[in-house]
Design an enzyme around this catalytic site. Structure first.
Site, PDB file in Angstrom:
ATOM      1  CG  ASP A 135      -9.612  -0.398   4.894  1.00  0.00           C
ATOM      2  OD1 ASP A 135      -9.399  -0.692   3.700  1.00  0.00           O
ATOM      3  OD2 ASP A 135      -8.877  -0.749   5.834  1.00  0.00           O
ATOM      4  CE  LYS A 158      -3.668  -2.528   2.312  1.00  0.00           C
ATOM      5  NZ  LYS A 158      -4.260  -2.966   3.575  1.00  0.00           N
ATOM      6  CD  GLN A 168      -2.976  -4.391   6.704  1.00  0.00           C
ATOM      7  OE1 GLN A 168      -2.982  -3.418   5.962  1.00  0.00           O
ATOM      8  NE2 GLN A 168      -3.522  -5.551   6.370  1.00  0.00           N
TER       9      GLN A 168
END
Ligand code: NDP
Length: 281
Positions: free
Chosen positions: A116, A49, A93
């Site tokens: 997200d 990412k 994460q």
């Protein structure tokens, strides 16, 4: 011969348009990625990412906390990023170490920076058919299907797996696209029979080769979300790829299918967020 739904190629194809949107902004999109601990798989995902964000010209912040960080420390970091005007997207994460309450952490992210798409506000908007931030993996699956010209309206779609990250939002997106959706899980009775009726199968289970070739209807479209590492080091999906290939009309490979699209959709959501926030400023 089945069409390969190539997420790596599509990700590369979508790059220039994203880069052009970044270049048109007064300041670069800001993406903050928080990792707690040093789980090797998470480190690989965070690294990918970071690299992609840098290549696209984002302002990228990688924030690492030790594996024994407290809930209060993580919440304080999220609060700091929520308040930082240069940050358009915040990603924590997953999975987090077991002593941390992931739900409370994800709920603490400003829904306007929730790139997200896991915050209940964004999930609620999606469930009402007016999406804002959509979870990156299902969004990437939809882009792959759209790009391949697969018409979803009226299709019988079966999604196997009902996690909040993949299966559930995938089912909502397919329903919004006018497919008739069946959402399956570990208690589904006679899963092979349910899958055999499907024009489109999405597998998001987490078990290598779980969906057998002879479960598939001839000409089905198969989206394999699974990423499983075998003892010999190979990565495979949740679908028995070799057995599925001769039966299906289109299929995502693993690796190189859904995985790259997940990262591309994170970038897409961050650019969307930055455009919205800069237009408001
Ligand atoms: P979860 O473990 O959160 O969910 C798995 C789902 O599969 C659950 O809903 C579970 O049912 C269902 N399931 C488990 N066993 C069976 C069974 N025997 N029959 C039917 N359903 C079953 O996994 P995730 O959704 O997070 O991930 C799924 C896979 O996708 C993993 O391989 C993961 O690595 C991969 N993944 C890939 C991404 C990408 O970018 N390509 C991103 C995210 C995940 P129940 O709810 O009843 O327990």
């Amino acid at each position: 011969m089945a069409t390969l739904l190539d997420g790596k190629a599509l990700s590369e194809q979508l790059g220039p348009a994203l880069r052009a949107r970044v270049a048109a902004l007064a300041r670069p999109p800001g993406l903050a990625v928080i990792q707690v601990g040093a789980d090797p798989a998470s480190s690989v995902y965070v690294g990918s990412k970071r690299k992609r964000a840098e290549r696209l010209g984002f302002h990228q912040r990688s924030l690492s906390l030790p594996a024994d960080a407290s809930q209060a420390e993580l919440l304080a970091l999220v609060a700091e990023l929520n308040a930082d005007p240069a940050v358009d997207g915040i990603l924590v994460q997953l999975p987090l170490p077991g002593h941390l309450d992931s739900t409370a952490i994800l709920d603490a992210i400003d829904p306007d920076k929730d790139v997200d798409g896991f915050h209940p506000v964004n999930v609620g908007l999606l469930s009402q058919g007016r999406p804002r931030f959509v979870a990156c993996t299902p969004l990437g699956c939809m882009k792959l299907l759209e790009h391949a010209g697969i018409k979803l309206a009226g299709l019988d779609a079966v999604v196997v797996g009902r996690s909040n990250i993949v299966g559930r939002p995938m089912a909502m997106l397919l329903e919004k696209a006018n497919a008739t959706v069946t959402l399956c899980h570990s208690r589904t009775r006679d899963l092979p029979a349910v899958v055999r009726r499907a024009d489109l199968v999405v597998a998001a289970i987490g078990q290598p080769g779980f969906v057998r070739g002879d479960w598939l209807k001839d000409g089905a479209v198969v989206v394999d979300v699974g990423i499983n590492r075998l003892p010999d080091g190979r990565l495979v999906g949740d679908v028995d790829y070799d057995a599925a290939l001769p039966r299906c009309a289109a299929i995502t490979p693993v690796p190189g299918g859904v995985g790259p699209m997940t990262i591309t959709m994170l970038m897409h959501n961050t650019v969307d967020s930055s455009e919205r926030r800069q237009a408001r400023a």
